[in-house]
Design a protein around this motif. Sequence first.
Motif, PDB file in Angstrom:
ATOM      1  N   ALA A 111      23.175  17.305  49.944  1.00 55.80           N
ATOM      2  CA  ALA A 111      24.353  18.080  49.558  1.00 55.80           C
ATOM      3  C   ALA A 111      25.572  17.168  49.608  1.00 55.80           C
ATOM      4  O   ALA A 111      25.549  16.106  50.240  1.00 55.80           O
ATOM      5  N   GLN A 112      26.635  17.612  48.930  1.00 55.81           N
ATOM      6  CA  GLN A 112      27.835  16.776  48.935  1.00 55.81           C
ATOM      7  C   GLN A 112      29.090  17.591  49.230  1.00 55.81           C
ATOM      8  O   GLN A 112      30.146  17.005  49.501  1.00 55.81           O
ATOM      9  N   ALA A 113      28.970  18.912  49.157  1.00 60.66           N
ATOM     10  CA  ALA A 113      30.164  19.738  49.400  1.00 60.66           C
ATOM     11  C   ALA A 113      29.775  21.091  49.972  1.00 60.66           C
ATOM     12  O   ALA A 113      28.641  21.554  49.803  1.00 60.66           O
ATOM     13  N   ILE A 114      30.733  21.702  50.675  1.00 60.81           N
ATOM     14  CA  ILE A 114      30.547  23.055  51.210  1.00 60.81           C
ATOM     15  C   ILE A 114      31.747  23.883  50.778  1.00 60.81           C
ATOM     16  O   ILE A 114      32.887  23.490  51.022  1.00 60.81           O
ATOM     17  N   ILE A 115      31.492  25.017  50.130  1.00 59.15           N
ATOM     18  CA  ILE A 115      32.579  25.948  49.794  1.00 59.15           C
ATOM     19  C   ILE A 115      32.344  27.228  50.586  1.00 59.15           C
ATOM     20  O   ILE A 115      31.214  27.728  50.658  1.00 59.15           O
ATOM     21  N   CYS A 116      33.400  27.725  51.205  1.00 59.53           N
ATOM     22  CA  CYS A 116      33.243  28.915  52.049  1.00 59.53           C
ATOM     23  C   CYS A 116      34.472  29.812  51.949  1.00 59.53           C
ATOM     24  O   CYS A 116      35.598  29.328  52.012  1.00 59.53           O
ATOM     25  N   ASN A 117      34.232  31.098  51.770  1.00 58.77           N
ATOM     26  CA  ASN A 117      35.362  32.038  51.807  1.00 58.77           C
ATOM     27  C   ASN A 117      35.256  32.941  53.023  1.00 58.77           C
ATOM     28  O   ASN A 117      34.157  33.207  53.517  1.00 58.77           O
ATOM     29  N   SER A 118      36.383  33.452  53.471  1.00 57.34           N
ATOM     30  CA  SER A 118      36.389  34.493  54.498  1.00 57.34           C
ATOM     31  C   SER A 118      36.992  35.752  53.889  1.00 57.34           C
ATOM     32  O   SER A 118      37.507  35.737  52.773  1.00 57.34           O
ATOM     33  N   GLY A 119      36.873  36.879  54.599  1.00 51.99           N
ATOM     34  CA  GLY A 119      37.441  38.141  54.109  1.00 51.99           C
ATOM     35  C   GLY A 119      36.432  39.012  53.382  1.00 51.99           C
ATOM     36  O   GLY A 119      36.683  40.184  53.113  1.00 51.99           O
ATOM     37  N   ASN A 120      35.279  38.459  53.058  1.00 53.94           N
ATOM     38  CA  ASN A 120      34.240  39.210  52.358  1.00 53.94           C
ATOM     39  C   ASN A 120      32.926  38.449  52.531  1.00 53.94           C
ATOM     40  O   ASN A 120      32.841  37.260  52.222  1.00 53.94           O
ATOM     41  N   ALA A 121      31.893  39.136  53.057  1.00 49.71           N
ATOM     42  CA  ALA A 121      30.622  38.472  53.385  1.00 49.71           C
ATOM     43  C   ALA A 121      29.717  38.265  52.178  1.00 49.71           C
ATOM     44  O   ALA A 121      28.712  37.574  52.270  1.00 49.71           O
ATOM     45  N   ASN A 122      30.069  38.871  51.043  1.00 46.02           N
ATOM     46  CA  ASN A 122      29.211  38.836  49.856  1.00 46.02           C
ATOM     47  C   ASN A 122      27.760  39.159  50.221  1.00 46.02           C
ATOM     48  O   ASN A 122      26.837  38.409  49.900  1.00 46.02           O
ATOM     49  N   THR A 123      27.607  40.285  50.913  1.00 48.81           N
ATOM     50  CA  THR A 123      26.296  40.731  51.399  1.00 48.81           C
ATOM     51  C   THR A 123      26.106  42.193  51.005  1.00 48.81           C
ATOM     52  O   THR A 123      27.072  42.959  51.029  1.00 48.81           O
ATOM     53  N   ILE A 177      41.614  36.562  48.440  1.00 48.14           N
ATOM     54  CA  ILE A 177      40.561  37.512  48.838  1.00 48.14           C
ATOM     55  C   ILE A 177      41.125  38.424  49.926  1.00 48.14           C
ATOM     56  O   ILE A 177      40.916  39.621  49.922  1.00 48.14           O
ATOM     57  N   ARG A 178      41.842  37.832  50.843  1.00 51.12           N
ATOM     58  CA  ARG A 178      42.543  38.605  51.876  1.00 51.12           C
ATOM     59  C   ARG A 178      43.896  39.059  51.348  1.00 51.12           C
ATOM     60  O   ARG A 178      44.542  38.343  50.587  1.00 51.12           O
ATOM     61  N   LYS A 179      44.315  40.238  51.829  1.00 51.05           N
ATOM     62  CA  LYS A 179      45.647  40.714  51.457  1.00 51.05           C
ATOM     63  C   LYS A 179      46.730  39.913  52.160  1.00 51.05           C
ATOM     64  O   LYS A 179      47.778  39.613  51.598  1.00 51.05           O
ATOM     65  N   ASN A 180      46.473  39.552  53.409  1.00 51.64           N
ATOM     66  CA  ASN A 180      47.459  38.824  54.213  1.00 51.64           C
ATOM     67  C   ASN A 180      47.593  37.378  53.725  1.00 51.64           C
ATOM     68  O   ASN A 180      46.695  36.555  53.900  1.00 51.64           O
ATOM     69  N   LYS A 181      48.723  37.063  53.105  1.00 49.01           N
ATOM     70  CA  LYS A 181      48.915  35.737  52.511  1.00 49.01           C
ATOM     71  C   LYS A 181      49.067  34.633  53.541  1.00 49.01           C
ATOM     72  O   LYS A 181      49.025  33.452  53.201  1.00 49.01           O
TER      73      LYS A 181
END
Lengths: 404, 404
Positions: free
Chosen positions: B69-81, B23-27
């Motif tokens: 709940a049993q899991a949390i998935i989270c991304n950074s680099g984009n708020a999906n808002t 999602i981020r350009k910086n690897k």
Amino acid sequence: MKMIAGGVCAAKGFTASGMHCGIRKNKDKNDLSLIYSSVPASAAAVYTTNLVKGAPLLVTKEHLQNGTAQAIICNSGNANTCNANGVEIATEMAALAAEALHIEKSDVVVASTGVIGQPLEIAPIAAGIPALAASLSENGSAQAALGIMTTDTVMKEVAVEFTLGDKVCHLGGIAKGSGMIHPNMATMLVFLTTDVAIAPAMLQKALSGDIQKTFNMISIDGDTSTNDMVVLLANGLANNAEITDDSDDFAAFMKALNTVNIALCRTIAGDGEGATKLLECKVTHAPSEETAKTVAKSVICSSLLKAAMFGADANWGRVLCAIGYSGAHVDVNKIGVSFSSAKGSIEVCKNGAGLPFSEEKAKEILLEKEIEILVELCDGSEEATAWGCDLTYDYVRINGDYRT
Amino acid sequence: MKMIAGGVCAAKGFTASGMHCGIRKNKDKNDLSLIYSSVPASAAAVYTTNLVKGAPLLVTKEHLQNGTAQAIICNSGNANTCNANGVEIATEMAALAAEALHIEKSDVVVASTGVIGQPLEIAPIAAGIPALAASLSENGSAQAALGIMTTDTVMKEVAVEFTLGDKVCHLGGIAKGSGMIHPNMATMLVFLTTDVAIAPAMLQKALSGDIQKTFNMISIDGDTSTNDMVVLLANGLANNAEITDDSDDFAAFMKALNTVNIALCRTIAGDGEGATKLLECKVTHAPSEETAKTVAKSVICSSLLKAAMFGADANWGRVLCAIGYSGAHVDVNKIGVSFSSAKGSIEVCKNGAGLPFSEEKAKEILLEKEIEILVELCDGSEEATAWGCDLTYDYVRINGDYRT
């Protein structure tokens, strides 16, 4: 109506002066100003809502109880606020000015701006006032405007000429802004003069009404000052039929007042501490004026948006974010956002979601010095405008070592 | 109670992982994180009050309706808002995680953080999730903490060990903060895990109560994010007697939660965008807790005070000013102010007026990295603390070109 020169001396019978008396160390900066009307004037004023109030405001409020004033004395470099002997010093300033002008102490408005909590010595003011009074001049508006500046980088004066019946009338003002600017009920320091004949009650009505759409819609940094004050003196020397009710003349006077105040607002916002840009947020198609105002002010106050504007970055998500937390009840799925400047206009958001747009074009628009952020709520027909500025390195520099 | 390592994996049965999925350009920066409990857990959450809400929050709210709940998935680099297909993408993220973990989609919490209003592609996430699930580890907290960072400069993880009856229990968490931080009801992203057995209703009560004194008392920049979320999972693997009411065990759990949350608050505030200092404003002797909170938060939010702290300038007039416009009803003539740090303490204001003090000593105190601003209202016995940071050149730099 036309814009004219002369600032606070544009209206008949008003003279002004400014000088360096020694409150500031820097001798190149004026620190004391005087505005005088040759005859007693109707006076209206509005003050900060901050619970911590500068001593000069307390003295001025008392002096204006009878709705009349003839002079304004103002120093910069020291706010005379949170000082144990503040009221005493402010009263002494009024008394010294009254003595030099041969008028009543209670007809003198007193104002101060500068650092809070440092004792203000009366000695330099007392020593300066005779020369200040002696140098009152019809060309003195600029010297007076210089004398009330703190971190302002440009002098702020505006005046208009208009007619009431067959009489030529004038209304002008000077202002200081720059930092601690987030007025609530009143604002920074603004001194307005007019030669219109108007009853004190109507003068206060005009001022109190207009500031809700002008000075109360500015924010530089979200900090409401302890010393905000707008004073409007009307000496009647235009010889118009006195305005005593909601007449057409009152409407014409309101229009002149609004024109001067909006011009001062734009100057104050564009010269915010460290600012490189004037931001104007116009909210349209709102369900109520209150909603439009709340949204416009929230957008103008967002540190994140202000920093993005400094970087000429069309980060409209920060506009949506600021609308969302404003407290206004809006349908976020209807919101449209555009950025405009002298280089054109670009629509970036519609129905609450992003539109594809040219980053290059957006950059070109946002590199200008005056940016309009148009927010369309698409849920009514009311509107409001707020003014602010970008957040820059210089704001931090100026405020990181303002006092010492 | 003692502080321990392990962050979000300190509690029994929790594993975590993080990766760069694209999602981020910086690897070099992780952009996807996963937290997993080996058994279904009680879940509590609080969300932003911003009317503009990130799509992941809408999906998470729905998934947590049953308190599990049993899991949390989270991304950074984009708020999906502010994306037209946001909910669809967030739902897909949950479905992909559920598939990889062989659990129900409705037991997956989804979160996103980053730029608002840019479409979030599902492809890199879909490609990354199998490897992310395969790398879940008891040592994975740091990788997960890295994966939720945006402009954060330090990874934020905290954990404590405590006992309930004869059972050793754990509670830990990770957080991201830095910008758009001025939580209201909820906050930035904070994921908390515990092995305590506690009924969902009591878990929510604990979380909702604690955030009022912790995350809701932080401000970096006055901007309340669209994606704020705190999630607390409790899987019961500590085998304590389940907490089902306001018992001593509940009080002990609240204390552990408050300890972890305050430590995270301090880390988030001290690592505010561009910050060089953690500011802690403690308000004491207030007539009510609400007054103390209002005053503390107003002081922490003042751009002028924040800039003064950056410049190590003991400009206490700005503290008084911020108290005055806070909206709290206080007697300004009773206020006392002191600045403290590891280098000592200095009293600068008493009874609303300045005290003489050594500028040299004040500078020495304010040059430290953690500053306490003590405000004594001298009008009661309630108190509150708020956390923030200084306003620096780097805040402007970071936010002037965050998006492009």
